[in-house]
Design an enzyme around this catalytic site. Structure first.
Site, PDB file in Angstrom:
ATOM      1  N   ARG A 294       0.808  -1.241   0.000  1.00 20.10           N
ATOM      2  CA  ARG A 294       0.000   0.000   0.000  1.00 20.10           C
ATOM      3  C   ARG A 294       0.832   1.277   0.000  1.00 20.10           C
ATOM      4  NH1 ARG A 294      -2.847  -3.284   3.296  1.00 20.10           N
ATOM      5  NH2 ARG A 294      -4.664  -4.135   2.215  1.00 20.10           N
ATOM      6  N   LYS A 316       3.551  11.765 -10.916  1.00 17.19           N
ATOM      7  CA  LYS A 316       2.704  10.892 -11.734  1.00 17.19           C
ATOM      8  C   LYS A 316       3.483   9.630 -12.060  1.00 17.19           C
ATOM      9  CE  LYS A 316       0.334  14.060 -14.706  1.00 17.19           C
ATOM     10  NZ  LYS A 316      -0.266  14.112 -16.057  1.00 17.19           N
ATOM     11  N   GLU A 358      10.940  19.201 -24.411  1.00 17.52           N
ATOM     12  CA  GLU A 358      10.139  19.525 -23.216  1.00 17.52           C
ATOM     13  C   GLU A 358      10.638  20.822 -22.575  1.00 17.52           C
ATOM     14  OE1 GLU A 358       7.436  17.930 -22.495  1.00 17.52           O
ATOM     15  OE2 GLU A 358       7.644  15.864 -23.204  1.00 17.52           O
ATOM     16  N   LYS A 400       8.222  23.211 -13.399  1.00 18.60           N
ATOM     17  CA  LYS A 400       7.292  22.101 -13.158  1.00 18.60           C
ATOM     18  C   LYS A 400       6.901  22.036 -11.685  1.00 18.60           C
ATOM     19  CE  LYS A 400       5.780  17.547 -14.236  1.00 18.60           C
ATOM     20  NZ  LYS A 400       5.958  16.264 -14.899  1.00 18.60           N
ATOM     21  N   GLU A 410      -3.869  17.684 -10.857  1.00 23.13           N
ATOM     22  CA  GLU A 410      -4.367  18.067 -12.164  1.00 23.13           C
ATOM     23  C   GLU A 410      -5.875  18.235 -12.168  1.00 23.13           C
ATOM     24  OE1 GLU A 410      -2.198  15.781 -15.008  1.00 23.13           O
ATOM     25  OE2 GLU A 410      -3.368  16.562 -16.666  1.00 23.13           O
ATOM     26  N   ARG A 415      -2.129  22.689 -14.281  1.00 25.17           N
ATOM     27  CA  ARG A 415      -1.153  21.761 -14.830  1.00 25.17           C
ATOM     28  C   ARG A 415      -1.336  21.555 -16.331  1.00 25.17           C
ATOM     29  NH1 ARG A 415       1.025  16.628 -11.110  1.00 25.17           N
ATOM     30  NH2 ARG A 415       2.512  15.961 -12.662  1.00 25.17           N
ATOM     31  N   ASN A 419       0.657  20.504 -21.136  1.00 25.69           N
ATOM     32  CA  ASN A 419       0.263  19.680 -22.286  1.00 25.69           C
ATOM     33  C   ASN A 419       0.437  20.393 -23.614  1.00 25.69           C
ATOM     34  OD1 ASN A 419      -0.396  17.436 -20.804  1.00 25.69           O
ATOM     35  ND2 ASN A 419      -2.503  18.109 -20.465  1.00 25.69           N
ATOM     36  N   HIS A 422       1.061  18.512 -26.796  1.00 29.76           N
ATOM     37  CA  HIS A 422       0.864  17.097 -26.504  1.00 29.76           C
ATOM     38  C   HIS A 422      -0.412  16.507 -27.100  1.00 29.76           C
ATOM     39  CE1 HIS A 422       4.314  17.583 -23.982  1.00 29.76           C
ATOM     40  NE2 HIS A 422       4.260  16.333 -23.543  1.00 29.76           N
ATOM     41  N   HIS A 426       0.825  13.318 -28.811  1.00 31.49           N
ATOM     42  CA  HIS A 426       0.396  11.979 -28.381  1.00 31.49           C
ATOM     43  C   HIS A 426      -0.271  11.224 -29.528  1.00 31.49           C
ATOM     44  CE1 HIS A 426       0.256  13.027 -23.829  1.00 31.49           C
ATOM     45  NE2 HIS A 426       1.355  12.361 -24.127  1.00 31.49           N
ATOM     46  N   HIS A 439       8.981  10.428 -28.004  1.00 37.98           N
ATOM     47  CA  HIS A 439       7.942  11.296 -27.445  1.00 37.98           C
ATOM     48  C   HIS A 439       8.269  12.780 -27.673  1.00 37.98           C
ATOM     49  CE1 HIS A 439       5.004  12.962 -24.711  1.00 37.98           C
ATOM     50  NE2 HIS A 439       5.971  13.562 -24.046  1.00 37.98           N
TER      51      HIS A 439
HETATM   52  N1  LIG Z   1       5.428  10.650 -15.048  1.00 36.54           N
HETATM   53  C1  LIG Z   1       5.448  11.698 -15.821  1.00 36.54           C
HETATM   54  O1  LIG Z   1       5.048  12.785 -15.430  1.00 36.54           O
HETATM   55  C2  LIG Z   1       5.992  11.552 -17.193  1.00 36.54           C
HETATM   56  C3  LIG Z   1       6.234  12.674 -17.976  1.00 36.54           C
HETATM   57  C4  LIG Z   1       6.802  12.503 -19.230  1.00 36.54           C
HETATM   58  C5  LIG Z   1       7.092  11.228 -19.684  1.00 36.54           C
HETATM   59  N2  LIG Z   1       6.836  10.148 -18.908  1.00 36.54           N
HETATM   60  C6  LIG Z   1       7.151   8.798 -19.364  1.00 36.54           C
HETATM   61  O2  LIG Z   1       8.552   8.711 -19.569  1.00 36.54           O
HETATM   62  C7  LIG Z   1       8.825   7.705 -20.541  1.00 36.54           C
HETATM   63  C8  LIG Z   1       9.829   8.238 -21.524  1.00 36.54           C
HETATM   64  O3  LIG Z   1      10.999   8.552 -20.823  1.00 36.54           O
HETATM   65  P1  LIG Z   1      12.436   8.540 -21.502  1.00 36.54           P
HETATM   66  O4  LIG Z   1      12.406   9.368 -22.723  1.00 36.54           O
HETATM   67  O5  LIG Z   1      13.410   8.868 -20.445  1.00 36.54           O
HETATM   68  O6  LIG Z   1      12.552   7.051 -22.037  1.00 36.54           O
HETATM   69  P2  LIG Z   1      13.221   5.733 -21.439  1.00 36.54           P
HETATM   70  O7  LIG Z   1      13.121   5.661 -19.990  1.00 36.54           O
HETATM   71  O8  LIG Z   1      12.650   4.619 -22.201  1.00 36.54           O
HETATM   72  O9  LIG Z   1      14.746   5.941 -21.834  1.00 36.54           O
HETATM   73  C9  LIG Z   1      15.110   6.023 -23.200  1.00 36.54           C
HETATM   74  C10 LIG Z   1      16.299   5.116 -23.519  1.00 36.54           C
HETATM   75  O10 LIG Z   1      17.486   5.689 -23.012  1.00 36.54           O
HETATM   76  C11 LIG Z   1      18.214   4.740 -22.264  1.00 36.54           C
HETATM   77  N3  LIG Z   1      18.926   5.526 -21.260  1.00 36.54           N
HETATM   78  C12 LIG Z   1      18.421   6.115 -20.163  1.00 36.54           C
HETATM   79  N4  LIG Z   1      19.351   6.848 -19.558  1.00 36.54           N
HETATM   80  C13 LIG Z   1      20.498   6.711 -20.271  1.00 36.54           C
HETATM   81  C14 LIG Z   1      21.806   7.233 -20.138  1.00 36.54           C
HETATM   82  N5  LIG Z   1      22.099   8.096 -19.169  1.00 36.54           N
HETATM   83  N6  LIG Z   1      22.724   6.872 -21.040  1.00 36.54           N
HETATM   84  C15 LIG Z   1      22.402   6.040 -22.053  1.00 36.54           C
HETATM   85  N7  LIG Z   1      21.179   5.525 -22.248  1.00 36.54           N
HETATM   86  C16 LIG Z   1      20.226   5.866 -21.351  1.00 36.54           C
HETATM   87  C17 LIG Z   1      17.166   3.818 -21.733  1.00 36.54           C
HETATM   88  O11 LIG Z   1      17.725   2.569 -21.402  1.00 36.54           O
HETATM   89  C18 LIG Z   1      16.209   3.743 -22.908  1.00 36.54           C
HETATM   90  O12 LIG Z   1      16.651   2.807 -23.843  1.00 36.54           O
HETATM   91  C19 LIG Z   1       7.500   7.336 -21.142  1.00 36.54           C
HETATM   92  O13 LIG Z   1       7.093   6.107 -20.594  1.00 36.54           O
HETATM   93  C20 LIG Z   1       6.558   8.435 -20.686  1.00 36.54           C
HETATM   94  O14 LIG Z   1       5.228   8.008 -20.564  1.00 36.54           O
HETATM   95  C21 LIG Z   1       6.300  10.293 -17.682  1.00 36.54           C
HETATM   96 ZN   LIG Z   2       5.845  15.244 -22.733  1.00 31.32          ZN
END
Ligand SMILES: NC(=O)c1ccc[n+]([C@@H]2O[C@H](COP(=O)([O-])OP(=O)(O)OC[C@H]3O[C@@H](n4cnc5c(N)ncnc54)[C@H](O)[C@@H]3O)[C@@H](O)[C@H]2O)c1
Ligand SMILES: [Zn+2]
Length: 543
Positions: A294, A316, A358, A400, A410, A415, A419, A422, A426, A439
């Site tokens: 939990r 999030k 971003e 942020k 949100e 917030r 977007n 987005h 998306h 993304h």
């Molecule tokens: N929670 C939120 O508010 C929020 C906001 C935006 C995005 N997201 C989520 O984040 C995700 C995308 O994040 P991302 O772009 O970081 O993708 P990711 O976590 O998939 O990382 C991208 C790639 O980079 C590699 N990598 C990570 N750090 C590295 C480093 N320092 N050196 C070399 N390689 C590295 C990873 O292994 C992966 O292959 C999505 O799932 C999205 O939904 C969440």
């Molecule tokens: Zn984004």
């Protein structure tokens, strides 16, 4: 070419005194901008103000900046308001590193008072106005390349510190950004060399006991060892579990693997999960932390630019379903976020650019000064200059954090500005089955589309649209949408979980830094803009 060292800051921060000492230490010529202006004018600054008004002074100041920044190798003391003029700032940044001599308002006012001999018209202003002015300038000063505190230090100490910072021999710098949530406020540490410090930082944030390090083979292989060493030195035992790399594994099945690892290591309710990796790892480990027993504590160590500026901040967390992204999740704030920009050195170039998208989003919706910084420092950012990266990560986190603090769940619409770009972004990602565009790349295209819609619907100037396009292009981001079926795109947008009452919601801009939500954008106009975007920037399209 030796770049200039430009000292900026409020009056009374000691720019001239420190500048002179620094120039001596570094054997460089010292240039006091105010003195250059006075010399050229043959008048003192109060005389210029009296004869030509502030306008005359600013014109002379701009001339002086142009002349001084055409030379190199100097130590320059700027005036307090110099960098508030966009052109001055761009010129000084083009040939110099900017150092903010940061002091508390009381410190600098007291110093200005004791040094003044009738030369400081600002000092006559009421306190409230000075505070407002200080806050306004701080937003620009904070985007200096280096920040050195002057409170309780002698000019010689400050000069020595600047010299060390410039040599890079100083202790790694860190910026701390607080997320002020009632009852569970937490700090984001942004800096260099922080992994080695992570154990101490976690303990300082109240994290204790047993933990579980969630990472993947790529990131764990690069940084897992150093992190575990640091945690263990601080008395935290944190075994590691690897999740598969790739968005397609951000699923409940993977969460179950994390739970099982936690059970096998006998984690209990006082234990914590630590996410080391990009946004995928953070969302996954965060969701596991929100639900295991939990809810247990959670630490974010983001290693992509996107995760450092966005995903790791705000609480999030969640996973994808076959039916769509992030359909299952929770709000679960971390105890601490440790963003070490050193980890960005190994990031693939495309991922770096995607993260920058971003950052551009924050600039467009909340902080035009950040856009200025991106324009002036894009080359350094793409070359992964650590100081430049720290600035954009810290400022993005500040923006942020302030949005999250106002509207954690949100529900208030605050917030929603995040977007920007987005709605279409998306939909493009989904239409391409998340395989063609990252993304951030999809968001870049979506932002440009939203800006073009804004030019038609909410009065955004055409020059601002062009400015956005130019910036995204310099970051190496795509500008034109790939060919996708327009009907499919609209269908996907309607399915998005953020659609309220079946009306598409777009974050549009009235001007840079000011957004509005519109739910009355005709479908036809959206498709029009995408077509137009494609015809203008087709050369940058990915397919
Ligand atoms: N929670 C939120 O508010 C929020 C906001 C935006 C995005 N997201 C989520 O984040 C995700 C995308 O994040 P991302 O772009 O970081 O993708 P990711 O976590 O998939 O990382 C991208 C790639 O980079 C590699 N990598 C990570 N750090 C590295 C480093 N320092 N050196 C070399 N390689 C590295 C990873 O292994 C992966 O292959 C999505 O799932 C999205 O939904 C969440
Ligand atoms: Zn984004």
């Amino acid at each position: 070419m030796e770049v200039n060292v430009v000292l900026i800051g409020f009056m009374g921060a000691g720019k001239s005194t420190v500048g002179r000492r620094l120039a001596e230490r570094m054997s460089r010529p010292f240039v006091d901008l105010d003195a250059v202006i006075e010399e050229t004018a043959g008048m003192s600054i109060p005389e210029i103000f009296a004869a030509e008004g502030e306008e005359g002074f600013r014109r002379r100041e701009a001339d002086a900046v142009a002349r001084v920044s055409a030379e190199c190798g100097q130590v320059i003391a700027a005036g307090g308001g110099t960098v508030m003029q966009r052109r001055n700032l761009a010129r000084l940044r083009a040939t110099g590193v900017l150092v903010w001599l940061r002091g508390r308002l009381d410190t600098v006012l007291a110093r200005a008072q004791s040094e003044s001999n009738g030369h400081r018209p600002l000092l006559a202003k009421p306190r409230a106005e000075l505070e407002r002015l200080y806050a306004e300038r701080e937003r620009v000063y904070a985007l200096a390349d280096h920040i050195v505190d002057v409170d309780d230090k002698t000019p010689d100490q400050v000069a020595a510190e600047i010299e060390a910072v410039l040599r890079g021999s100083d202790r790694p710098q860190a910026v701390v950004v607080n997320v002020p949530l009632p009852g569970r406020s937490y700090d984001i540490f942004v800096g260099q060399g922080l992994l080695a410090d992570a154990g101490r930082l976690c303990v300082g944030a109240g994290v204790s006991g047993k933990g579980l390090l969630v990472t993947n083979a790529t990131v764990g292989g690069l940084y897992g060892g150093a992190l575990q060493r640091s945690l263990s030195l601080a008395g935290l035992r944190v075994p590691r579990v690897d999740v598969p790399d790739g968005e397609q594994y951000k699923t409940l099945d993977t969460v179950v693997r994390i739970y099982r690892a936690a059970v096998s290591y006998r984690l209990d309710r006082r234990s914590f999960f630590l996410a080391l990796g990009g946004g995928m790892t953070g969302d996954l480990a965060g969701f596991a932390a929100a639900t295991f027993l939990r809810g247990v504590d959670f630490v974010q160590v983001p290693t992509t630019l996107l995760a450092q500026v966005d995903a790791a901040v705000g609480g999030k967390v969640g996973v994808n379903l076959d039916e769509g992204k992030n359909l299952v999740g929770a709000f679960h704030q971390p105890r601490i976020v440790i963003a070490d920009v050193d980890t960005l050195q190994s990031l693939p170039t495309r991922a770096l650019a995607a993260g920058l998208a971003e950052v551009v989003k924050y600039g467009m919706t909340a902080d035009p000064h950040l856009l200025d910084f991106l324009e002036d420092r894009m080359e350094q950012l793409l070359a992964r200059d650590r100081a430049a990266l720290m600035r954009v990560v810290a400022r993005s986190c500040e923006i942020k954090a302030s949005v999250v603090a106002q509207d954690e769940r949100e529900t208030l619409g605050v917030r929603e500005g995040l977007n920007f770009g987005h709605t279409i972004g998306h939909a493009l990602e989904a239409a391409l089955s998340y395989s063609t565009l990252l993304h951030g790349e999809a968001v870049a295209i979506g932002m440009l589309a939203a800006a073009m819609l804004s030019a038609r619907l909410t009065g955004l100037a055409a020059s601002e649209v062009e400015r956005l396009a130019a910036l995204l292009q310099r970051a190496g981001l795509p500008l034109a949408p790939p060919a996708v079926d327009p009907d499919q795109l609209l269908t996907i947008m309607r399915r998005d979980k953020k659609v309220l009452a079946d009306r598409l919601r777009f974050v549009l801009l009235e001007r840079t830094g000011r957004w509005v939500v519109r739910d009355d954008v005709p479908d036809e106009l959206v498709l029009d803009v995408l077509r137009e975007q494609r015809s203008i920037w087709a050369a940058t399209a990915k397919n």
